[in-house]
Write a protein that holds these residues in place. Sequence first.
Motif, PDB file in Angstrom:
ATOM      1  N   ALA A 217       1.000  -1.163  -0.049  1.00  0.00           N
ATOM      2  CA  ALA A 217       0.117  -0.017   0.175  1.00  0.00           C
ATOM      3  C   ALA A 217       0.830   1.176  -0.152  1.00  0.00           C
ATOM      4  O   ALA A 217       0.661   2.369  -0.734  1.00  0.00           O
ATOM      5  CB  ALA A 217      -0.947  -0.112   1.228  1.00  0.00           C
ATOM      6  N   ALA A 218       1.951   1.203   0.824  1.00  0.00           N
ATOM      7  CA  ALA A 218       2.829   2.533   1.111  1.00  0.00           C
ATOM      8  C   ALA A 218       3.469   2.512  -0.542  1.00  0.00           C
ATOM      9  O   ALA A 218       3.780   3.681  -0.858  1.00  0.00           O
ATOM     10  CB  ALA A 218       3.683   2.422   2.000  1.00  0.00           C
ATOM     11  N   LYS A 220       2.491   1.637  -3.365  1.00  0.00           N
ATOM     12  CA  LYS A 220       1.494   2.185  -4.354  1.00  0.00           C
ATOM     13  C   LYS A 220       1.253   3.604  -4.311  1.00  0.00           C
ATOM     14  O   LYS A 220       1.290   4.309  -5.242  1.00  0.00           O
ATOM     15  CB  LYS A 220       0.257   1.454  -4.094  1.00  0.00           C
ATOM     16  N   GLN A 221       0.997   4.181  -3.099  1.00  0.00           N
ATOM     17  CA  GLN A 221       1.140   5.417  -2.711  1.00  0.00           C
ATOM     18  C   GLN A 221       2.377   6.231  -3.175  1.00  0.00           C
ATOM     19  O   GLN A 221       2.043   7.396  -3.796  1.00  0.00           O
ATOM     20  CB  GLN A 221       0.695   5.563  -1.330  1.00  0.00           C
ATOM     21  N   ALA A 222       3.318   6.008  -2.785  1.00  0.00           N
ATOM     22  CA  ALA A 222       4.731   6.278  -3.150  1.00  0.00           C
ATOM     23  C   ALA A 222       4.825   6.420  -4.785  1.00  0.00           C
ATOM     24  O   ALA A 222       5.138   7.674  -5.307  1.00  0.00           O
ATOM     25  CB  ALA A 222       5.774   5.693  -2.698  1.00  0.00           C
ATOM     26  N   THR A 223       4.500   5.372  -5.363  1.00  0.00           N
ATOM     27  CA  THR A 223       4.724   5.318  -6.951  1.00  0.00           C
ATOM     28  C   THR A 223       3.566   6.338  -7.640  1.00  0.00           C
ATOM     29  O   THR A 223       3.843   7.051  -8.434  1.00  0.00           O
ATOM     30  CB  THR A 223       4.311   3.862  -7.446  1.00  0.00           C
ATOM     31  N   SER A 224       2.297   6.421  -6.869  1.00  0.00           N
ATOM     32  CA  SER A 224       1.306   7.245  -7.547  1.00  0.00           C
ATOM     33  C   SER A 224       1.871   8.661  -7.632  1.00  0.00           C
ATOM     34  O   SER A 224       1.895   9.534  -8.366  1.00  0.00           O
ATOM     35  CB  SER A 224      -0.150   7.020  -6.918  1.00  0.00           C
ATOM     36  N   ARG A 225       2.512   9.038  -6.252  1.00  0.00           N
ATOM     37  CA  ARG A 225       2.831  10.376  -6.191  1.00  0.00           C
ATOM     38  C   ARG A 225       4.049  10.697  -7.285  1.00  0.00           C
ATOM     39  O   ARG A 225       4.110  11.698  -7.677  1.00  0.00           O
ATOM     40  CB  ARG A 225       3.316  10.510  -4.786  1.00  0.00           C
ATOM     41  N   GLU A 506      11.895  11.174  -2.549  1.00  0.00           N
ATOM     42  CA  GLU A 506      10.737  10.393  -3.345  1.00  0.00           C
ATOM     43  C   GLU A 506      11.544   8.895  -3.449  1.00  0.00           C
ATOM     44  O   GLU A 506      10.888   8.037  -3.251  1.00  0.00           O
ATOM     45  CB  GLU A 506      10.657  10.924  -4.652  1.00  0.00           C
ATOM     46  N   ASP A 509      11.354   7.207  -0.159  1.00  0.00           N
ATOM     47  CA  ASP A 509      10.007   6.663   0.154  1.00  0.00           C
ATOM     48  C   ASP A 509       9.745   5.392  -0.483  1.00  0.00           C
ATOM     49  O   ASP A 509       8.971   4.746   0.043  1.00  0.00           O
ATOM     50  CB  ASP A 509       8.823   7.862  -0.419  1.00  0.00           C
TER      51      ASP A 509
END
Length: 602
Positions: A217-218, A220-225, A506, A509
């Motif tokens: 989940a983390a 996925k969030q970092a990748t999206s950002r 980034e 993360d």
Amino acid sequence: MSRSYYEKLARIDLTAGTVAVEPLELEKAQRYIGGRGLGTKILYDEGVATVDPLGPDNKLVYITGPMTGTPSPSSGRYMVCTKSPLTGMIACSNSGGIWGAKLKHAGWDGLIVEGVAKEWTYLLVDDGEISFHSAEQYVGMKSEDLDEALRKVHGEKASVLNIGPAGEHQALLAAIINDKDRAAGRSGVGAVMGSKKLKAIVVKASVGHVTTLHDEAALKQATSRCLGILKENGVTGQGLRAYGTAVLVNIINNIGSLPTKNWQEAYFEAAEKISGETMAETCLVKPGACFRCPIVCGRIVKLNDGKVCGGPEYEPLWAYGANCGVDDLNAINVANMLCNEYGLDAISTPCTIAAAMELYQIGAIPAAECEGVPLTWGSAEAIVQWTRRMGEGKTELGRRMAQGSYRLCAHYGHPEVSMSVKKQEMPAYDARGVQGIGITYATSNRGGCHVRGYMISPEVLGLPQQLDRTVTDDKAAWAKTFQDLTAVIDSMGNCLFTSFALGAQEYADLLNAATGTNYTVETLLEAGERIYNLERLFNKAAGMKPEDDRLPKRLTEEPIPGGPSKGMTSKIALTLPQYYEARGWVDAFPTEETLRRLGLAE
């Protein structure tokens, strides 16, 4: 398997024909991150620095990073680490495509290849099984043809890494090619593969066979950002997709820093004819992307004869173009294709041709040795035919040129004509007009190189902030930071081009989410610093001397003769001591205090 590492290496002994599975030391892997850092650590610990680069004791480490093959942006990178036969120092060549991701998905963090096969051999990595196969029937085959032949045998979804004829005859400019047109191009890694009679490595991986991530989940969030940042950035979101790295041709020429005619000049009147914009308007078929890459900087082009192939990056466009005085875009496309087919470094090969053209210009190379193809400036025929001759290795001058410009120019009594650092040719930015890039050229651990500290980003593109390219103020500290961050990115398994938009936070993360580490910006950059210092220790053991950190005299003593940067020279004499101070080095090497601080005292 855990934390985005499989914790599994294969040690492949070509002499004995054996494969041993070794556990990856997770603590060591995380200390050096993976990829370039871990590959260098393996070579250093196993004493490779002191061996003959083309002898049986040298080793090839094909290694992924913890982010390779993950959903993170541009995560298809892998490294080939060895002792370079070109420089005699560390070689870590980076490549993209899909081969690295396939190796990771097959269940391996890396392959350590040693010894020499009794006959020409290729390896098949089929998930967890590694087998040896005869490659005798493929000897002499060009890279693209071999790629297609082996995929007919092992399935279209297989990914093929191989050497062409240049690697077979151990040309010091030989590259390793994967996925037809992606290259671990620099430092002669293909020659080492040829010395071991290893023609190819084929990788097959089951669908969905991936590593376990620490926190999906983390990540996925970092990748999206990160994807959002990359999309919004003008370089990674628009420029590279539209024009590829060749977007730089006009940019660098317009500031008067496009080396021309073997760096005798720095402005090319016909630059527009070989630019990314002209390529897009004329011969571009479509852009191409590596594994999970949103940037899509690759070029697929059509030649005048109708053949569709991988197109040139900025570097070969410059090196075959301005540096050889050639403005024929189709000839450059053909010569670049030949580099891929024969397995040649597409920077050093044309740079050596440019050096040969200057030697011909001053009468050092006689016309009789050219065998009907004069090495004249601006000759489209010359860049194509001499690339072919260097790849084939059948003519005396072609073989000599395939050993690189340093050895070529020394042979003809004019070593000053070689535009190289540590015997490796410099890339496409004149360090007289861009002061910071000269520091990275001079101090690069693998010889003349721009991607070990891409100072063009702040000095020309204004990323992350605009620096004055003409001054030396603070450039040493900037160069060190860029070198350390690049070591991190190479070791993670992401593409350096993401750094046009992403910063150290980034990357921290992404890495923390995938592996469960707790890197901060400071400790992540310290890991990069540790890797850079370890490479320097490898070079010291290999025989590097302080005077190897230098630029060709042309850049320090001959002002640019014309164009926007007229009159400029490199001020490396001022910046090098500042760089050593920033690094904690004395006479080019780390002090004991620096080694203790980085945990390298042993």
